[in-house]
Design an enzyme around this catalytic site. Structure first.
Site, PDB file in Angstrom:
ATOM      1  N   TRP A 193       0.821  -1.216   0.000  1.00  0.00           N
ATOM      2  CA  TRP A 193       0.000   0.000   0.000  1.00  0.00           C
ATOM      3  C   TRP A 193       0.847   1.255   0.000  1.00  0.00           C
ATOM      4  O   TRP A 193       0.532   2.228  -0.690  1.00  0.00           O
ATOM      5  CB  TRP A 193      -1.008  -0.013   1.158  1.00  0.00           C
ATOM      6  CG  TRP A 193      -2.115  -0.992   0.894  1.00  0.00           C
ATOM      7  CD1 TRP A 193      -2.391  -2.124   1.595  1.00  0.00           C
ATOM      8  CD2 TRP A 193      -3.076  -0.948  -0.181  1.00  0.00           C
ATOM      9  NE1 TRP A 193      -3.458  -2.787   1.026  1.00  0.00           N
ATOM     10  CE2 TRP A 193      -3.899  -2.096  -0.053  1.00  0.00           C
ATOM     11  CE3 TRP A 193      -3.320  -0.064  -1.238  1.00  0.00           C
ATOM     12  CZ2 TRP A 193      -4.952  -2.374  -0.940  1.00  0.00           C
ATOM     13  CZ3 TRP A 193      -4.361  -0.345  -2.128  1.00  0.00           C
ATOM     14  CH2 TRP A 193      -5.163  -1.476  -1.972  1.00  0.00           C
ATOM     15  N   ASP A 224      -1.834   6.577   6.511  1.00  0.00           N
ATOM     16  CA  ASP A 224      -2.898   5.744   5.950  1.00  0.00           C
ATOM     17  C   ASP A 224      -3.231   4.690   7.013  1.00  0.00           C
ATOM     18  O   ASP A 224      -2.441   3.780   7.259  1.00  0.00           O
ATOM     19  CB  ASP A 224      -2.394   5.089   4.659  1.00  0.00           C
ATOM     20  CG  ASP A 224      -3.403   4.085   4.073  1.00  0.00           C
ATOM     21  OD1 ASP A 224      -4.498   3.924   4.653  1.00  0.00           O
ATOM     22  OD2 ASP A 224      -3.073   3.477   3.031  1.00  0.00           O
ATOM     23  N   LYS A 248     -12.500  -1.856   6.215  1.00  0.00           N
ATOM     24  CA  LYS A 248     -11.803  -2.856   7.033  1.00  0.00           C
ATOM     25  C   LYS A 248     -12.279  -2.786   8.485  1.00  0.00           C
ATOM     26  O   LYS A 248     -12.703  -3.786   9.032  1.00  0.00           O
ATOM     27  CB  LYS A 248     -10.286  -2.664   6.959  1.00  0.00           C
ATOM     28  CG  LYS A 248      -9.664  -3.291   5.719  1.00  0.00           C
ATOM     29  CD  LYS A 248      -9.307  -2.297   4.668  1.00  0.00           C
ATOM     30  CE  LYS A 248      -8.795  -2.957   3.399  1.00  0.00           C
ATOM     31  NZ  LYS A 248      -8.065  -2.001   2.556  1.00  0.00           N
TER      32      LYS A 248
HETATM   33  C1  LIG Z   1      -7.471  -1.428   1.547  1.00  0.00           C
HETATM   34  C2  LIG Z   1      -6.403  -0.434   1.690  1.00  0.00           C
HETATM   35  C3  LIG Z   1      -6.285   0.667   0.827  1.00  0.00           C
HETATM   36  C4  LIG Z   1      -7.182   0.863  -0.382  1.00  0.00           C
HETATM   37  O1  LIG Z   1      -8.427   1.254  -0.004  1.00  0.00           O
HETATM   38  P1  LIG Z   1      -9.558   1.596  -1.092  1.00  0.00           P
HETATM   39  O2  LIG Z   1     -10.650   2.115  -0.217  1.00  0.00           O
HETATM   40  O3  LIG Z   1      -9.901   0.311  -1.782  1.00  0.00           O
HETATM   41  O4  LIG Z   1      -9.038   2.614  -2.012  1.00  0.00           O
HETATM   42  C5  LIG Z   1      -5.270   1.569   1.052  1.00  0.00           C
HETATM   43  N1  LIG Z   1      -4.429   1.431   2.084  1.00  0.00           N
HETATM   44  C6  LIG Z   1      -4.509   0.386   2.942  1.00  0.00           C
HETATM   45  C7  LIG Z   1      -3.537   0.273   4.075  1.00  0.00           C
HETATM   46  C8  LIG Z   1      -5.499  -0.571   2.765  1.00  0.00           C
HETATM   47  O5  LIG Z   1      -5.578  -1.613   3.610  1.00  0.00           O
END
Ligand SMILES: *Cc1c(COP(=O)(O)O)cnc(C)c1O
Length: 362
Positions: free
Chosen positions: A103, A173, A197
């Site tokens: 990511w 993030d 998540k």
């Molecule tokens: C799932 C995830 C993303 C992507 O998220 P989207 O909502 O599908 O754009 C980005 N960063 C991390 C750490 C993730 O687990």
């Protein structure tokens, strides 16, 4: 409900059963209004109350101090990969990133579209099995911000302790570990997380941003991609994803009932320890992917002696009612995603299965 799967999906992921049942009860008619929440104007009093309460719950549960905006936006975390540099990067500045895995790599790729990127630290040489130590961080003098990925969902690593970046805003993030444990928000300039998540279904993204970072961007940025657009309008500049926000509201209330971030952290550590100790006690049958000091309490990644055995593990686990244990195609192996809403009973069933599988296949 007896036929619920043991759901270890990485995202979208398990939601609390109580929340799903409440949503079902409230789906057709919301609070004697004669209609579903999804049929209502987002400018009406009923939706606005749900919307504002959701923002307040984020503030309360994350302990967001005064001087921060909480935004509810669309486009997922992937859109934040672009919005962060578009809004925060000024000419002659560099965007500093910590390269910890899949990511972070995507965030870096996107930032490069908008300016100079400096890699402040990287664990690429170690196949992203670890989070760089705090003293490995090398932040250039002209850094606009330092970006890190709090939890690498695919590799199964997580920052145990966040770096102190002084006057340079720290951007995180937290898509796969938001509200899994208490965090001192005052140490961050900006935090973002897609909801699917730990916070609800997909469709809404939470952004917590320090007010001094919300302002006119230096570059030309479309209206919808400017933080100030959403900050000025209370995240109601255009039609919000009202169902996703309603669901996040219910999940946040559920987190609150579990004792907030500290309450869910206790349970998360118990769940993670159960699986990691099963791995460590297996005499090498199961091999953890991440280094011990970088292990995630949200995504447990592990391997078996051969890909053949891993395929058998996935097949046998599916037959036993487990879902989502196949690792991401980029790293292979196996992964158990144990977000807040994954019940302890699912984890206990998994470690029982792992023990039995090791006995019969070891
Ligand atoms: C799932 C995830 C993303 C992507 O998220 P989207 O909502 O599908 O754009 C980005 N960063 C991390 C750490 C993730 O687990």
């Amino acid at each position: 409900m007896s036929n619920r799967a043991y759901n270890f999906n990485a995202g979208p992921a398990a939601l609390p059963l109580e929340v799903l049942q409440q949503a079902q009860e409230q789906f057709v008619e919301f609070e004697n209004s004669g209609m579903s929440l999804m049929e209502m104007s987002h400018r009406g009093a009923i939706y606005e109350r749900v919307h504002n309460e959701t923002e307040q719950l984020v503030r309360e549960l994350m302990g967001v101090p005064d001087g921060y905006k909480v935004l509810l936006v669309q486009g997922g975390a992937s859109t934040q990969f672009a919005m962060v540099p578009m809004n925060l990067l000024k000419p002659d500045q560099a965007a500093a990133y910590v390269a910890t895995g899949s990511w972070a790599t995507k965030a870096i790729k996107e930032a490069k579209l908008f300016g100079e990127v400096a890699i402040a630290a990287s664990s690429e040489a170690d196949a992203y099995k670890r989070i760089p130590s705090l003293d490995e961080l090398n932040v250039p003098g002209n850094a606009a911000y330092v970006h890190l990925t709090s939890n690498e969902t695919i590799e199964g690593t997580q920052w145990a302790e966040y770096p102190d970046t002084g006057d340079v805003p720290l951007v995180a993030d937290m898509s796969s570990d938001i509200l899994c444990r208490p965090v001192d928000v005052s140490r961050f300039g900006l935090i973002y997380a897609g909801a699917q998540k730990n916070l609800g279904p997909s469709g809404v993204t939470i952004v917590v941003v320090r007010e001094d970072l919300v302002g006119a961007p230096s570059m030309t940025v479309p209206t919808m991609f400017r933080y100030d657009t959403h900050a000025k309008s209370g995240s109601l500049y255009n039609t919000p994803p009202s169902f996703a926000i309603y669901m996040a509201n219910r999940v946040l209330n559920w987190v609150k009932a579990q004792g907030g971030a500290a309450g869910v952290e206790r349970l998360n550590r118990e769940k993670a320890n159960l699986i990691y100790s099963t791995i460590d006690a297996s005499g090498g049958f199961y091999k953890g992917f991440a280094n011990a000091d970088s292990r995630s309490i949200m995504n447990v990644t592990f391997r078996l002696g051969s890909e053949e055995l891993e395929k058998k593990f996935v097949k046998d686990s599916e037959a036993a009612g487990f879902v989502g244990l196949k690792g991401h195609r980029d790293v292979g192996g196996l992964r158990a995603s144990i977000y807040n809403a994954v019940p302890l009973s699912s984890v206990k069933a998994l470690v029982d299965f792992m023990g039995e599988f090791a006995r019969t296949n070891g």
